[in-house]
Write a protein that holds these residues in place. Structure first.
Motif, PDB file in Angstrom:
ATOM      1  N   THR A 162       6.426 -25.116   6.808  1.00 48.69           N
ATOM      2  CA  THR A 162       4.606 -25.389   6.408  1.00 48.69           C
ATOM      3  C   THR A 162       5.352 -24.583   4.401  1.00 48.69           C
ATOM      4  O   THR A 162       6.336 -23.607   4.340  1.00 48.69           O
ATOM      5  N   THR A 163       4.292 -25.069   3.684  1.00 54.81           N
ATOM      6  CA  THR A 163       4.994 -24.419   2.274  1.00 54.81           C
ATOM      7  C   THR A 163       3.867 -23.100   2.361  1.00 54.81           C
ATOM      8  O   THR A 163       2.707 -23.499   2.093  1.00 54.81           O
ATOM      9  N   ARG A 164       4.133 -22.246   1.770  1.00 50.94           N
ATOM     10  CA  ARG A 164       3.840 -20.671   2.268  1.00 50.94           C
ATOM     11  C   ARG A 164       3.533 -20.322   0.608  1.00 50.94           C
ATOM     12  O   ARG A 164       4.170 -20.030   0.132  1.00 50.94           O
ATOM     13  N   VAL A 165       2.522 -19.672   0.759  1.00 46.26           N
ATOM     14  CA  VAL A 165       1.607 -19.870  -0.851  1.00 46.26           C
ATOM     15  C   VAL A 165       1.219 -18.541  -0.144  1.00 46.26           C
ATOM     16  O   VAL A 165       0.210 -18.264   0.377  1.00 46.26           O
ATOM     17  N   VAL A 166       1.565 -17.338  -1.234  1.00 45.92           N
ATOM     18  CA  VAL A 166       1.693 -16.017  -1.223  1.00 45.92           C
ATOM     19  C   VAL A 166       0.723 -14.972  -2.226  1.00 45.92           C
ATOM     20  O   VAL A 166       1.150 -15.290  -2.783  1.00 45.92           O
ATOM     21  N   VAL A 167      -0.300 -14.754  -1.678  1.00 46.97           N
ATOM     22  CA  VAL A 167      -0.819 -14.126  -3.685  1.00 46.97           C
ATOM     23  C   VAL A 167      -0.821 -12.905  -3.662  1.00 46.97           C
ATOM     24  O   VAL A 167      -1.183 -12.173  -1.981  1.00 46.97           O
ATOM     25  N   ILE A 168      -0.266 -12.174  -4.736  1.00 44.27           N
ATOM     26  CA  ILE A 168      -0.186 -10.099  -4.448  1.00 44.27           C
ATOM     27  C   ILE A 168      -0.572 -10.472  -5.216  1.00 44.27           C
ATOM     28  O   ILE A 168      -1.136 -10.574  -6.556  1.00 44.27           O
ATOM     29  N   GLY A 169      -0.983  -8.445  -5.935  1.00 44.32           N
ATOM     30  CA  GLY A 169      -1.388  -8.045  -7.019  1.00 44.32           C
ATOM     31  C   GLY A 169      -1.777  -6.202  -6.726  1.00 44.32           C
ATOM     32  O   GLY A 169      -2.124  -6.380  -5.394  1.00 44.32           O
ATOM     33  N   ALA A 170      -2.196  -5.655  -7.861  1.00 44.86           N
ATOM     34  CA  ALA A 170      -2.151  -4.470  -7.650  1.00 44.86           C
ATOM     35  C   ALA A 170      -3.563  -4.433  -6.177  1.00 44.86           C
ATOM     36  O   ALA A 170      -4.470  -5.611  -6.725  1.00 44.86           O
ATOM     37  N   GLU A 171      -3.994  -3.620  -6.630  1.00 43.18           N
ATOM     38  CA  GLU A 171      -5.987  -3.377  -6.021  1.00 43.18           C
ATOM     39  C   GLU A 171      -6.700  -4.081  -7.068  1.00 43.18           C
ATOM     40  O   GLU A 171      -6.479  -3.861  -8.025  1.00 43.18           O
ATOM     41  N   SER A 172      -7.691  -4.629  -6.534  1.00 44.55           N
ATOM     42  CA  SER A 172      -8.768  -5.528  -7.171  1.00 44.55           C
ATOM     43  C   SER A 172      -8.200  -6.107  -7.897  1.00 44.55           C
ATOM     44  O   SER A 172      -9.376  -5.816  -8.820  1.00 44.55           O
ATOM     45  N   THR A 173      -7.808  -6.725  -7.924  1.00 44.39           N
ATOM     46  CA  THR A 173      -7.055  -8.054  -9.031  1.00 44.39           C
ATOM     47  C   THR A 173      -7.560  -9.288  -8.250  1.00 44.39           C
ATOM     48  O   THR A 173      -6.799  -9.855  -9.366  1.00 44.39           O
ATOM     49  N   GLY A 174      -8.008  -9.367  -7.668  1.00 48.70           N
ATOM     50  CA  GLY A 174      -8.553 -10.654  -7.016  1.00 48.70           C
ATOM     51  C   GLY A 174      -7.721 -11.442  -5.516  1.00 48.70           C
ATOM     52  O   GLY A 174      -7.993 -12.661  -5.560  1.00 48.70           O
ATOM     53  N   THR A 175      -6.392 -10.377  -4.729  1.00 43.98           N
ATOM     54  CA  THR A 175      -6.044 -11.211  -4.498  1.00 43.98           C
ATOM     55  C   THR A 175      -7.179 -12.086  -3.000  1.00 43.98           C
ATOM     56  O   THR A 175      -6.233 -13.072  -3.043  1.00 43.98           O
ATOM     57  N   THR A 176      -7.643 -11.184  -2.717  1.00 45.60           N
ATOM     58  CA  THR A 176      -8.417 -11.887  -1.587  1.00 45.60           C
ATOM     59  C   THR A 176      -9.365 -12.763  -1.965  1.00 45.60           C
ATOM     60  O   THR A 176      -9.486 -14.219  -1.348  1.00 45.60           O
TER      61      THR A 176
END
Length: 362
Positions: A162-176
């Motif tokens: 599986t190709t895994r794409v992980v979205v990360i960032g500080a609080e309230s920066t739109g990761t979700t």
């Protein structure tokens, strides 16, 4: 079926292992008291030997007669050469000796060369489904069209490929928001892509649970009053990894994650400083592409449990530095949401193309 052989041998590249391979192994287990599976890999092939051995072992963990081992073998393929046969069989014998010294009395295969291979072991050739009727699939087909053959792979192989794409960032920066939109783009493609998984951030749920427990005795407690420990972050990292691995086994060839165990190490730094490193205990370094959501231009929205508006810029730098220091591939997402999502799709497609390309076997 009554076992008729003492020790059966199954040889293959398992590049990658698919349902036909597993059918072969299980058939061998029906006719023999013990089965040795030898995974043979060459340097030209792009799936590591250790991964293939691991996937085969996981798939056949419930088959008590089956032992899986592997060996690197860069001898060419030439069914007309006695010298090549001798070289290949020498590797096979050496691999078998690592797990079982019982003489081989059956070679189980679905290949035409099975008779000759059995002859080298002074064994009987048991030919299983040579026309691929039970499972019309081949390793060549899987490598040529991974997505089209995705459901022919076992869960362990799917998780590994599986190709895994992980979205990360500080609080309230739109990761979700970005990760959900990215998963939706893939699901809209239909077919196997409709099963594209999205893994939520377990740390958020852990925060809510911790706050609920505190409010049992202090109903007005605020999120700022929570105290965190290294054990908390170790637990979050382990659970985040468990959720990711579970989703990878049942989804499409791409998996979208709203954070991961590695990102948890940065959150641990934010709350406990650089002296604590418990979250690293739960980090599994699966290959992944990281999308870092920039804080610039994104208003801070308080959702009831956020407390990090004052450190957003600093955390963005921490993520950049941690990603770089650990050799992870990452792409910064900036600008309006639509541009961030569009770039995320492009990056994910490039990663998929790379992850679905395989070196030609010898």
């Amino acid at each position: 079926m009554t076992t008729t052989h003492r020790h059966a041998l199954v040889i293959g590249k398992f590049y990658p292992p698919h349902r036909g391979h597993h059918h072969l192994v299980r058939w061998a287990a029906r006719i023999a008291e013990r089965v040795t599976v030898v995974v043979m890999a060459s340097a030209a092939e792009s799936i590591p030997l250790a991964d293939r051995v691991s996937w085969m072992r996981q798939t056949h963990a419930s088959d008590p007669a089956v032992r899986v081992t592997g060996i690197a073998c860069d001898a060419p393929m030439d069914l007309e050469s006695t010298a090549v046969w001798a070289a290949q069989v020498a590797c096979m014998r050496a691999a078998v000796r690592q797990v079982d010294t019982t003489p081989i009395d059956a070679v189980v295969s679905s290949e035409k060369y099975g008779d000759e291979l059995a002859h080298w072991f002074s064994a009987t050739h048991v030919c299983v489904d040579p026309d691929r009727v039970a499972h019309p699939v081949s390793g060549t087909g899987c490598r040529a069209d991974l997505a089209g053959h995705w459901d022919q792979l076992g869960e362990a192989a799917r998780a590994g490929l599986t190709t895994r794409v992980v979205v990360i960032g500080a609080e309230s920066t739109g990761t979700t928001t970005v990760s959900r939109a990215l998963a939706s783009r893939f699901r809209d493609r239909g077919g196997v892509w409709s099963r594209t998984g999205w893994v939520p951030e377990y740390g958020r749920q852990a925060t809510l649970d911790k706050l609920d427990r505190l409010r049992v005795t202090r109903p007005d407690a605020a999120v700022e009053e929570l105290t965190w420990s290294g054990d908390d972050f170790a637990h979050i990292a382990v659970e985040q990894t468990r959720m990711e691995e579970s989703a990878a086994r049942t989804g499409s060839p791409v998996l979208i994650c709203d954070t991961d165990a590695f990102a948890t190490t940065v959150w641990e730094r934010r709350y406990l400083g650089t002296d604590s490193g418990r979250a690293w205990e739960g980090v599994v370094d699966r290959p992944a592409i990281y999308l870092l959501t920039d804080h610039v231009g994104v208003p801070f929205v308080q959702d009831g449990i956020r407390d990090g508006e004052h450190v957003r810029a600093e955390m963005t730098r921490w993520f950049e530095d941690a990603l770089t220091a650990t050799g992870r591939s990452w792409v910064l997402l900036t600008g309006p949401l639509s541009e961030r999502v569009d770039l995320a799709v492009r990056v994910a497609d490039l990663a998929l193309a790379q992850g679905s390309s395989f070196g030609a076997p010898l």
